[in-house]
Design a protein around this motif. Structure first.
Motif, PDB file in Angstrom:
ATOM      1  N   ASP A  86      89.974 -33.902  -9.162  1.00 20.99           N
ATOM      2  CA  ASP A  86      88.529 -33.359  -8.994  1.00 20.99           C
ATOM      3  C   ASP A  86      88.543 -31.820  -8.767  1.00 20.99           C
ATOM      4  N   LEU A  87      89.107 -31.423  -7.631  1.00 18.79           N
ATOM      5  CA  LEU A  87      89.578 -30.119  -7.176  1.00 18.79           C
ATOM      6  C   LEU A  87      90.053 -29.347  -8.410  1.00 18.79           C
ATOM      7  N   THR A  88      91.065 -29.645  -9.060  1.00 20.26           N
ATOM      8  CA  THR A  88      91.485 -28.550 -10.044  1.00 20.26           C
ATOM      9  C   THR A  88      90.749 -28.587 -11.221  1.00 20.26           C
ATOM     10  N   ARG A  89      89.932 -29.511 -11.581  1.00 22.99           N
ATOM     11  CA  ARG A  89      88.969 -29.897 -12.663  1.00 22.99           C
ATOM     12  C   ARG A  89      87.730 -28.664 -12.296  1.00 22.99           C
ATOM     13  N   LYS A  90      87.357 -28.889 -10.949  1.00 16.40           N
ATOM     14  CA  LYS A  90      86.280 -28.036 -10.429  1.00 16.40           C
ATOM     15  C   LYS A  90      86.776 -26.510 -10.542  1.00 16.40           C
ATOM     16  N   HIS A  91      88.054 -26.097  -9.879  1.00 11.12           N
ATOM     17  CA  HIS A  91      88.399 -24.783 -10.174  1.00 11.12           C
ATOM     18  C   HIS A  91      88.423 -24.174 -11.446  1.00 11.12           C
ATOM     19  N   LEU A  92      88.899 -25.019 -12.291  1.00 10.56           N
ATOM     20  CA  LEU A  92      88.845 -24.576 -13.918  1.00 10.56           C
ATOM     21  C   LEU A  92      87.505 -24.450 -14.295  1.00 10.56           C
ATOM     22  N   PHE A  93      86.574 -25.162 -13.908  1.00  8.05           N
ATOM     23  CA  PHE A  93      85.209 -24.976 -14.531  1.00  8.05           C
ATOM     24  C   PHE A  93      84.668 -23.832 -13.890  1.00  8.05           C
ATOM     25  N   LEU A  94      84.778 -23.336 -12.471  1.00  3.42           N
ATOM     26  CA  LEU A  94      84.347 -22.135 -11.987  1.00  3.42           C
ATOM     27  C   LEU A  94      84.962 -20.974 -12.402  1.00  3.42           C
ATOM     28  N   LEU A  95      86.540 -21.084 -12.865  1.00  2.62           N
ATOM     29  CA  LEU A  95      87.053 -19.900 -13.036  1.00  2.62           C
ATOM     30  C   LEU A  95      86.620 -19.591 -14.508  1.00  2.62           C
ATOM     31  N   ARG A  96      86.335 -20.588 -15.418  1.00  2.00           N
ATOM     32  CA  ARG A  96      85.902 -20.343 -16.588  1.00  2.00           C
ATOM     33  C   ARG A  96      84.560 -19.600 -16.772  1.00  2.00           C
ATOM     34  N   LYS A  97      83.673 -20.162 -15.728  1.00  2.00           N
ATOM     35  CA  LYS A  97      82.306 -19.632 -15.731  1.00  2.00           C
ATOM     36  C   LYS A  97      82.555 -18.136 -15.321  1.00  2.00           C
ATOM     37  N   GLU A  98      83.351 -17.927 -14.192  1.00  2.00           N
ATOM     38  CA  GLU A  98      83.416 -16.378 -13.647  1.00  2.00           C
ATOM     39  C   GLU A  98      84.031 -15.373 -14.667  1.00  2.00           C
ATOM     40  N   THR A  99      85.078 -16.121 -15.697  1.00  2.00           N
ATOM     41  CA  THR A  99      85.684 -14.993 -16.875  1.00  2.00           C
ATOM     42  C   THR A  99      84.977 -14.996 -18.048  1.00  2.00           C
ATOM     43  N   GLU A 100      83.961 -15.890 -18.283  1.00  2.00           N
ATOM     44  CA  GLU A 100      83.142 -15.907 -19.410  1.00  2.00           C
ATOM     45  C   GLU A 100      82.549 -14.685 -20.046  1.00  2.00           C
ATOM     46  N   ALA A 101      82.009 -13.891 -19.285  1.00  2.00           N
ATOM     47  CA  ALA A 101      81.283 -12.636 -19.621  1.00  2.00           C
ATOM     48  C   ALA A 101      82.573 -11.534 -20.068  1.00  2.00           C
ATOM     49  N   PHE A 102      83.581 -11.607 -19.269  1.00  2.00           N
ATOM     50  CA  PHE A 102      84.624 -10.488 -19.679  1.00  2.00           C
ATOM     51  C   PHE A 102      85.304 -10.984 -20.917  1.00  2.00           C
ATOM     52  N   ILE A 103      85.725 -12.307 -21.287  1.00  2.00           N
ATOM     53  CA  ILE A 103      86.439 -12.545 -22.480  1.00  2.00           C
ATOM     54  C   ILE A 103      85.366 -12.274 -23.552  1.00  2.00           C
ATOM     55  N   LYS A 104      84.334 -12.495 -23.506  1.00  2.00           N
ATOM     56  CA  LYS A 104      83.181 -12.276 -24.623  1.00  2.00           C
ATOM     57  C   LYS A 104      83.022 -11.016 -24.739  1.00  2.00           C
ATOM     58  N   THR A 105      83.289 -10.055 -23.787  1.00  2.00           N
ATOM     59  CA  THR A 105      82.929  -8.502 -24.339  1.00  2.00           C
ATOM     60  C   THR A 105      84.159  -7.905 -25.088  1.00  2.00           C
ATOM     61  N   LYS A 106      83.516  -7.114 -25.873  1.00  2.00           N
ATOM     62  CA  LYS A 106      84.621  -6.064 -26.537  1.00  2.00           C
ATOM     63  C   LYS A 106      85.496  -5.267 -25.711  1.00  2.00           C
ATOM     64  N   HIS A 107      86.993  -5.238 -25.699  1.00  2.00           N
ATOM     65  CA  HIS A 107      87.412  -4.287 -25.049  1.00  2.00           C
ATOM     66  C   HIS A 107      88.452  -3.493 -26.089  1.00  2.00           C
ATOM     67  N   PRO A 108      88.547  -2.338 -25.846  1.00  2.00           N
ATOM     68  CA  PRO A 108      89.778  -1.610 -26.690  1.00  2.00           C
ATOM     69  C   PRO A 108      91.013  -2.023 -26.558  1.00  2.00           C
ATOM     70  N   GLN A 109      91.421  -2.932 -25.678  1.00  2.00           N
ATOM     71  CA  GLN A 109      92.801  -3.408 -25.773  1.00  2.00           C
ATOM     72  C   GLN A 109      92.802  -4.458 -26.829  1.00  2.00           C
ATOM     73  N   LYS A 110      91.856  -5.259 -27.063  1.00  2.00           N
ATOM     74  CA  LYS A 110      91.811  -6.326 -27.918  1.00  2.00           C
ATOM     75  C   LYS A 110      92.280  -5.502 -29.384  1.00  2.00           C
ATOM     76  N   GLU A 111      92.187  -4.390 -29.609  1.00  2.00           N
ATOM     77  CA  GLU A 111      92.402  -3.771 -30.889  1.00  2.00           C
ATOM     78  C   GLU A 111      93.823  -3.757 -30.965  1.00  2.00           C
ATOM     79  N   GLY A 112      94.712  -4.219 -30.149  1.00  2.00           N
ATOM     80  CA  GLY A 112      96.513  -4.062 -30.209  1.00  2.00           C
ATOM     81  C   GLY A 112      96.912  -3.245 -29.238  1.00  2.00           C
TER      82      GLY A 112
END
Length: 185
Positions: free
Chosen positions: A156-182
């Motif tokens: 339960d706690l591992t699943r909850k932590h994953l859910f919360l971590l996913r929520k906290e990193t969502e915006a960063f992952i969706k943002t375009k970063h210069p590093q994504k260009e290689g």
């Protein structure tokens, strides 16, 4: 005989209401706990890596054999990367290697000839008996040493932590970063 560490008493942070803003002492405790969690995660990952290496297998080959053993039906290449979170490239290159070793064969799926099913050959089944099954037995034995409540709490706690971590990193992952260009710099 080694002793099993006891769960610590509740810290002041744990006694606060969930969602309340942490003060500086709380932030430091959270940072230390997160670092410990990360180290435990990496140590666990290293344990699995060492186990695969002791079997003469790469991590990806070991985990694909593990996935095939655990499957209750033939897996397609797509199943392997979707259900087990492998990259498409890792699945493809690892399956080529396992095929070259005559451990698996790839057969067209009956419903879609483009999709290939991964089937174990006798040599692959024998290797799983010698490598994957002992690890599965060790995992189950270790898990069985936890109480039913501890096992459920861990899940339960591992699943909850994953859910919360996913929520906290969502915006960063969706943002375009210069590093994504290689270029990471």
């Amino acid at each position: 005989m080694s002793t099993i560490p006891k769960a610590p008493c509740l810290s002041p942070l744990q006694q606060k209401q969930p969602g309340s803003a942490p003060d500086q002492a709380d932030k430091e405790l959270i940072k230390a706990q997160q670092l410990e969690y990360d180290r435990i995660y990496k140590e666990t990952d290293e344990l699995y890596h060492d186990f695969a290496k002791s079997c003469g297998l790469s991590d990806s080959a070991f985990w694909i054999l593990y996935a095939l053993q655990e499957a209750h039906r033939p897996y397609s290449q797509t199943d392997l990367y979707r259900l087990w979170f492998f990259s498409k490239q890792t699945v493809h290159s690892t399956l080529k290697q396992l095929q070259a070793w005559d451990l698996i064969c790839l057969c067209p799926a009956p419903d879609n000839k483009k999709n290939k099913l991964v089937l174990l050959r006798p040599k692959g089944r024998a290797l799983i008996q010698q490598t994957v099954l002992p690890l599965m037995e060790a995992e189950q034995a270790a898990f069985a040493r936890l109480s039913e409540e501890e096992r459920q709490a861990l899940l339960d706690l591992t699943r909850k932590h994953l859910f919360l971590l996913r929520k906290e990193t969502e915006a960063f992952i969706k943002t375009k970063h210069p590093q994504k260009e290689g270029n990471p710099l």
